[in-house]
Enzyme design. Structure first.
Site, PDB file in Angstrom:
ATOM      1  N   ASP A 164       0.867  -1.175   0.000  1.00 55.17           N
ATOM      2  CA  ASP A 164       0.000   0.000   0.000  1.00 55.17           C
ATOM      3  C   ASP A 164       0.913   1.237   0.000  1.00 55.17           C
ATOM      4  OD1 ASP A 164      -2.139   1.722   0.013  1.00 55.17           O
ATOM      5  OD2 ASP A 164      -3.252   0.637   1.557  1.00 55.17           O
TER       6      ASP A 164
HETATM    7  C1  NOJ Z   1      -3.991   3.903   0.099  1.00 54.02           C
HETATM    8  C2  NOJ Z   1      -5.194   3.029   0.205  1.00 54.02           C
HETATM    9  O1  NOJ Z   1      -5.176   2.326   1.432  1.00 54.02           O
HETATM   10  C3  NOJ Z   1      -5.348   2.021  -0.923  1.00 54.02           C
HETATM   11  O2  NOJ Z   1      -6.600   1.422  -0.835  1.00 54.02           O
HETATM   12  C4  NOJ Z   1      -5.134   2.673  -2.256  1.00 54.02           C
HETATM   13  O3  NOJ Z   1      -5.294   1.723  -3.284  1.00 54.02           O
HETATM   14  C5  NOJ Z   1      -3.757   3.296  -2.287  1.00 54.02           C
HETATM   15  N1  NOJ Z   1      -3.678   4.306  -1.241  1.00 54.02           N
HETATM   16  C6  NOJ Z   1      -3.419   3.918  -3.633  1.00 54.02           C
HETATM   17  O4  NOJ Z   1      -4.137   5.051  -3.846  1.00 54.02           O
END
Ligand code: NOJ
Length: 763
Positions: free
Chosen positions: A286
């Protein structure tokens, strides 16, 4: 410092040294192996590096000369927040024509409920209790996104969310692992089709692995302190279902599970996901997840964090750049890391190959096609249908809804009635506010000629300003019917949007009280990204319609249901609590030795100051008609592991208008080696019935769907399984039972296994 670094690295390496030989080898073609043989370490690390090409709400904004140069040098394998046929083609050309090896880039974007044609938020689509809705939404998103050059979405979010204080509940399918598994499979199919090399598809990501929805106190990013059994029976099934459906990638979660951060969680990422489940795609971190191993307190610096994440099984480093900057030295110091690195590169290249990017790096990115499909009439129609099917009628005393034709003056009260932005919900990819058809305008178009509509905002969710309430009350007094539109705005649910108090925000409760005090008939229209605590509203308002955030066609869909042109048929994918202090509260609890008793003088599992039930239970939802259930038929009394049993029931529309019923099957194992939930959803079927018509619905189950997680395996225990069929978890109409004849072993999480359902018209 160096000493400490070496200790952490050797811990990572100890973990891997023993198991590198057993490391599941990703599938690799001749093309991949020959590329790998030619790659420098920097090019390998480049493939594992994902950079932002823009921001979430400003895609492509970071594409500049510096980024192009890095692409040219092979320092980037994938980009997120990029979209648009022209922009993606231009940058891809740099990758394939100007970099040494010509490896195409992989473009990713958070397409969570639509690309430009925004569909209802995922929680709303789960409320449709109809996986074809989610599948179609994902398909439309894939068609639009692929024409815009996007290859990969960070969706579906399949986190089970027992606690609605957690703002990200809006992105998933609610509290139930069986429903969540069905929705996970539907979305993966929708995005990917049968073959990712086919046009109009994009790669799906099952996220956030794992137990992200188990955050303590419902606080986003907090730890998951859960038992092995809860992890395996509640949180992991939708991930298993997504993996089995062929989800192209997984994303690691920000949280720890029992103390181990997921980005360093080798037992789950490599042992379970790649080992036991034999899933072979790439795992993406993430955002900054690799670097966050430092504040998590398991890595002392970036080098340790990168080595830990790679050793755990994270292949792609989203945005922290620690793989790129730190892993080279680590590998040079210890060449045993190299096989892990190579495996990660293989997985990334295999994903590119699976998408057909080596054969056609521009893969469907086509400005003409992009213009033709984006927000097309056909896609809008699909979004309308999804919105209609997601609406849930929570209460309707005295038939306040649909709006009677005799109603001449309607007062629409509440700021949300005209808030187009909020209908886009959390995450909107390329969605635009001006694409949204809001409720007010749609209602104006639909009310019968001569009927008058006034709108008074009264109060909004994000302000305590009560100055508009008197005008709203005045409008209510003059009306025959009040539509009170209240809830949350789009920015109150979603990532980092946890709330401790789920009652109506801002001055909306004061507005509601004042409007209800007029004594006029009030139909509440809720807009929200999570269950709210609406006990006072529910006690006083005769009608409540749950509309979530429904996307670009929100207004027409809600208006059609309000005027009775369409019937509400959605169901709650999550329980509505009576108070925030009662959370978490799910329908599938374990029984207590002292079951909750309404009699407060007895010592039972309940609060003294709250009734023992939810305000609205899981699976609840009314229609403009009613349905009768026949008795349950179970085709065999005893079933051995490996065999199946079919349960059927006849459901009749007993009213005067057409409607949809969601026939729900719950099960309970009353005596087992461990306590089993009082109810578990094990099947559902949404059926449409004309007045007076009946259908026979059948569910075919196997004993493996009742297997218990027991010390690393799925144990099927002999004994009775009780069955409950009904209209919600709390409205059981018919019961039955069968016996599991012998002990056995299952091979997948029980809730991930789909029940085969059928419907046939009864003459
Ligand atoms: C953080 C989020 O937790 C996740 O769901 C997302 O896909 C990523 N950022 C990328 O934007």
């Amino acid at each position: 410092m160096v000493g400490k670094l070496m200790t952490a690295l050797s811990i990572a390496l100890c973990l891997t040294a023993a198991s590198i030989a057993a490391e599941p080898h990703p599938p690799a073609s001749h093309r991949i192996e020959s590329l790998l043989a030619r790659m420098t370490i920097e090019e390998k690390l480049g493939q594992l590096t994902q950079l932002p090409g823009g921001r979430q709400k400003a895609v492509n904004s970071r594409i500049d000369d510096a980024l192009r140069e890095r692409v040219r040098r092979g320092q980037v394998g994938s980009l997120l927040n990029v979209a648009g046929a022209d922009a993606t083609r231009a940058l891809q050309r740099v990758a394939v024509e100007e970099s040494r090896l010509g490896i195409p880039l992989l473009y990713a974007l958070d397409i969570i409920h639509g690309y430009r044609t925004i569909f209802p938020v995922p929680l709303a689509m789960a409320a449709a209790f109809d996986p074809t809705v989610s599948e179609r939404a994902a398909r439309v998103a894939a068609v639009e996104a692929s024409a815009a050059g996007v290859h990969w979405t960070f969706s579906p979010m399949v986190d089970v969310a027992p606690d609605p204080r957690w703002g990200r509940i809006v992105e998933g399918s609610g509290e139930d692992p069986y429903l969540g598994s069905a929705m996970a499979v539907a979305q993966v199919r929708g995005y990917q089709g049968d073959d990712l090399a086919m046009p109009g598809t994009i790669m799906a990501t099952a996220k956030h692995f794992a137990a992200y929805g188990a955050a303590l106190g419902g606080r986003d990013y907090d730890s998951a302190e859960i038992s092995e059994r809860t992890l395996n029976e509640i949180h992991l099934p939708p991930f298993h279902a997504a993996a089995a459906a062929g989800a192209g990638s997984f994303m690691a979660a920000f949280n720890t599970v029992s103390g181990l951060p997921m980005h360093a969680n080798r037992p789950l990422l490599t042992g379970l996901l790649r080992g036991q489940w034999t899933w072979q795609g790439p795992v993406v971190s993430d955002w900054m997840g690799v670097a966050e191993l430092i504040p998590h307190g398991v890595a002392g610096n970036g080098a340790e964090a990168a080595a830990l994440a790679l050793a755990a099984g994270v292949d792609i480093d989203m945005s922290s750049e620690l793989y790129f900057t730190q892993l080279r030295a680590a590998v040079e110091r210890d060449p045993t890391l190299l096989p892990l690195l190579d495996h990660a590169v293989r997985r990334v290249l295999a994903a590119k190959e699976r998408l057909g990017l080596f054969d056609d790096p521009y893969r469907g990115a086509d400005p003409a096609r992009e213009a033709a499909v984006t927000l097309s009439a056909e896609h809008r129609a699909a979004a309308r249908e999804a919105a209609l099917r997601s609406i849930v009628l929570l209460k309707n005393e005295g038939g306040v809804l649909p709006i009677a034709r005799t109603v001449r003056r309607v007062a629409v009260i509440g700021a949300l009635a005209d808030d187009s932005d909020s209908q886009l919900g959390s995450w909107r990819a390329l969605g635009r506010e001006e694409d949204v058809r809001p409720l007010l305008a749609a209602l104006r178009e639909r009310l019968p000629e001569g009927a008058e509509l006034v709108h008074e905002p009264g109060a909004s969710p994000h302000s305590d300003d009560r100055s508009g309430i008197p005008r709203a009350v005045e409008a209510a007094r003059r009306a025959d019917l009040v539509l009170l539109v209240v809830g949350e705005d789009f920015d109150m649910s979603g990532e980092a949007r946890s709330r401790s108090d789920l009652s109506l925000p801002g001055a909306q409760q004061a507005l509601a009280d004042a409007v209800l005090d007029t004594g006029k008939p009030v139909a509440v229209v809720l807009m929200n990204g999570r269950p709210l605590v609406i006990d006072r509203l529910a006690a006083r308002a005769p009608a409540i319609l749950e509309t979530w955030f429904l996307g670009v066609e929100a207004g027409p869909a809600i208006a059609d249901v309000l005027i009775g042109r369409a019937a509400p048929g959605g169901r709650l994918p999550v329980s509505f609590p009576r108070a925030s202090g009662a959370l978490p509260f799910t329908y599938n609890r374990l029984p207590s030795g002292r079951p909750a008793d309404p009699d407060i003088t007895r010592d039972t599992v309940r609060y003294h100051d709250l009734p023992v039930t939810p305000l609205f239970p899981f699976g609840h939802g009314l229609s403009y008609t009613s349905f009768d259930y026949g008795s349950l038929a179970v085709d065999r009394a005893s079933v051995a592991p490996g065999e199946s049993v079919t349960i059927s029931v006849t459901v009749r529309n007993a009213g005067r208008v057409a409607g949809d019923e969601v026939v729900q099957l719950y099960a309970r194992d009353p005596v087992a080696s461990v306590s089993r939930p009082v109810q578990e959803l094990r099947g559902f079927r949404r059926i449409a019935l004309a007045p007076g018509k009946a259908k026979r619905v059948s569910f075919t189950l196997t004993p493996a769907q009742f297997a218990i997680w027991d010390d690393g395996r799925w144990r099927i225990e002999p004994g009775e399984i009780q069955l409950m069929v009904g209209s919600s978890s709390a409205d059981i109409r018919s019961r039955g039972a069968f016996r599991i004849a012998a002990e056995g072993e299952g091979h997948a999480p029980a809730a991930a296994l789909a029940t085969v359902t059928r419907e046939e018209t009864v003459r």
